[in-house]
Scaffold this active site. Sequence first.
Site, mmCIF file in Angstrom:
data_model
loop_
_atom_site.group_PDB
_atom_site.id
_atom_site.type_symbol
_atom_site.label_atom_id
_atom_site.label_comp_id
_atom_site.label_asym_id
_atom_site.label_seq_id
_atom_site.Cartn_x
_atom_site.Cartn_y
_atom_site.Cartn_z
ATOM 1 N N ALA A 152 0.843 -1.200 0.000
ATOM 2 C CA ALA A 152 0.000 0.000 0.000
ATOM 3 C C ALA A 152 0.880 1.254 0.000
ATOM 4 C CB ALA A 152 -0.928 -0.006 1.213
ATOM 5 N N CYS B 277 7.549 6.501 6.643
ATOM 6 C CA CYS B 277 7.147 5.212 6.072
ATOM 7 C C CYS B 277 7.540 4.962 4.631
ATOM 8 C CB CYS B 277 5.634 5.059 6.181
ATOM 9 S SG CYS B 277 5.120 4.779 7.866
ATOM 10 N N LYS C 25 11.219 4.080 3.715
ATOM 11 C CA LYS C 25 11.636 2.896 4.475
ATOM 12 C C LYS C 25 10.944 1.646 3.944
ATOM 13 C CE LYS C 25 10.043 1.776 8.689
ATOM 14 N NZ LYS C 25 9.689 1.968 10.085
HETATM 15 C C1 UDX Z 1 1.818 7.286 4.922
HETATM 16 C C2 UDX Z 1 0.562 6.536 4.426
HETATM 17 O O1 UDX Z 1 -0.331 7.468 3.808
HETATM 18 C C3 UDX Z 1 -0.121 5.820 5.584
HETATM 19 O O2 UDX Z 1 -1.218 5.046 5.109
HETATM 20 C C4 UDX Z 1 0.891 4.915 6.266
HETATM 21 O O3 UDX Z 1 0.304 4.277 7.392
HETATM 22 C C5 UDX Z 1 2.100 5.708 6.712
HETATM 23 O O4 UDX Z 1 2.678 6.393 5.587
HETATM 24 P P1 UDX Z 1 2.261 9.592 6.176
HETATM 25 O O5 UDX Z 1 3.709 9.323 5.911
HETATM 26 O O6 UDX Z 1 1.847 10.005 7.536
HETATM 27 O O7 UDX Z 1 1.374 8.314 5.801
HETATM 28 O O8 UDX Z 1 1.798 10.784 5.198
HETATM 29 P P2 UDX Z 1 1.176 10.901 3.741
HETATM 30 O O9 UDX Z 1 -0.011 11.767 3.837
HETATM 31 O O10 UDX Z 1 1.005 9.613 3.063
HETATM 32 O O11 UDX Z 1 2.293 11.762 2.988
HETATM 33 C C6 UDX Z 1 3.604 11.251 2.756
HETATM 34 C C7 UDX Z 1 4.419 12.255 1.975
HETATM 35 O O12 UDX Z 1 3.938 12.361 0.635
HETATM 36 C C8 UDX Z 1 4.379 13.680 2.545
HETATM 37 O O13 UDX Z 1 5.671 14.251 2.476
HETATM 38 C C9 UDX Z 1 3.411 14.400 1.631
HETATM 39 O O14 UDX Z 1 3.634 15.780 1.582
HETATM 40 C C10 UDX Z 1 3.721 13.723 0.299
HETATM 41 N N1 UDX Z 1 2.602 13.796 -0.667
HETATM 42 C C11 UDX Z 1 1.403 13.214 -0.384
HETATM 43 C C12 UDX Z 1 2.801 14.421 -1.890
HETATM 44 O O15 UDX Z 1 3.885 14.944 -2.168
HETATM 45 N N2 UDX Z 1 1.757 14.453 -2.793
HETATM 46 C C13 UDX Z 1 0.545 13.873 -2.547
HETATM 47 O O16 UDX Z 1 -0.325 13.928 -3.421
HETATM 48 C C14 UDX Z 1 0.362 13.234 -1.301
#
Ligand code: UDX
Length: 467
Positions: free
Chosen positions: A224, A277, A280
């Site tokens: 995922a 996440c 990693k």
């Molecule tokens: C992620 C997963 O979404 C979550 O389901 C899992 O349990 C943990 O990892 P998280 O790391 O908290 O969650 O944040 P997320 O909202 O997924 O964003 C991750 C990164 O992607 C951020 O730096 C965000 O700014 C970036 N991002 C996200 C983008 O650059 N563009 C997008 O469209 C969405």
Amino acid sequence: MATQVKKICCLGAGYVGGPTCAVIAYKCHDIDVTIVDLNDARIAAWNSDQLPIYEPGLDKIVFERRGKNLFFTTEVEQAVIEADLIFVSVNTPTKKSGLGAGFAADLAYVESATRQIADVAKSSKIVVEKSTVPCRTAESMRTILEANSNENIRFDILSNPEFLAEGTAINDLLNPDRVLIGGLQTEEGIRAQQALVEVYAHWVPKDRIITTNLWSSELSKLAANALLAQRISSINALSAICEATGADIDEVAYACGRDSRIGPKFLKASVGFGGSCFQKDILNLVYLSEQLNLPEVAAYWKQVVDLNEYQKKRFVSRVIKTLFNTITNKKIAILGFAFKKDTGDTRESAAITLCKDFIQENAKVRIYDPKVSVEQIFLDLSEPGVVDNTKYLKTRVTITKSAYEASEDADAIVITTEWDEFKELDFQKIYDQMHKPAFIFDGRLILDAEKLRNIGFRVHTIGRAEI
Ligand code: UDX
Ligand code: ADP
């Protein structure tokens, strides 16, 4: 008949264990939930008015249940002895040395937590793997636990990966798209799985609780995150094409996202994804593929991370090139240091790479973030173990209390995190106090470029050609 869970213990009071188990306590008043950690300071903070992590809505839930059926303690042994079900929610950092360094997860904390359970348990337990771990970790946990069980004590292993995202953790936990519970498909395994299903069924509709075998559950978590990160790298790769051709990445993302097969989410171009996440988990997947002798699969997923690095470097080059090929002693205001808005977490934040590169180019960096502490920023920018460069850093880096202070006398503003408050800034006021020409680099596509140009700014946005 499924075993009824009455007491839960969670090993690890971090970003995952803390909010998850707080919500379980909030929704299941008939279950006692004890969250334990080896770190005294962290537990003290959980027991204070100032919780150790910032997450909208978390305070209310913790304050409401703490001392009733939600407890935070460092008394690991007692909590394990009393629990029917134990979540293992300890850290699993990427290995820094040895076999698989830079890719594989360091499972030392998971193993030591498992051994701790085996050592102190006096009755049967359901042990739930909650940390994101490489596929088949449950197998090692099981081997350790089974080697320590006897006719009076048995251990059942489940995998229950957490899909919450930071900043929206509480809502994600209260209204999950799905809850995934993997177990061994034996009679006992299924019984344990059902016991955990009943815990979540206190508030999650049953059709959203998915039960699978142990390995599917473990792999699904990595998959995922890899799929989500892959969407961001795909849109970021396209943003480079947009900048070179005059297409607009937001328009492309919108047009593609309207296809119901593609969908609109996770298509926002950015200066690069961060967080604890994505990188990693993908590197874990890469390592797993290599271990399974699947080099093409490994290379495929590795490219998602490589593209992310490229995106950050590309952005840095654009800033330097635009500022007449040198940023030596120029003041660059960095707005945002967290890896995304609504969190104080900086793990793998793109801002870290950007700032380090700007400092390397002898720029003066002025950083403002509404939630990240001064200490955390210096910790992230220093290079411990190589040379202590903190003294030098302090001559190059200033942490400010507002975006206005950061942009005083600045040559350029760089938006690295999409905090809502940056959209509301008085840009005329900011423009008036900056060096001219005043540049803005929007790494998050949150600002109204037209309006800024009318004020006088030179605006550069990710995924849009320079005008
Ligand atoms: C992620 C997963 O979404 C979550 O389901 C899992 O349990 C943990 O990892 P998280 O790391 O908290 O969650 O944040 P997320 O909202 O997924 O964003 C991750 C990164 O992607 C951020 O730096 C965000 O700014 C970036 N991002 C996200 C983008 O650059 N563009 C997008 O469209 C969405
Ligand atoms: P995550 O983001 O996965 O929740 P964190 O690093 O925020 O990871 O939290 C993991 C927590 O687990 C840390 O606070 C650490 O002190 C704790 N921890 C590690 N090993 C053990 C253990 N054996 N027993 C209890 N807590 C542990």
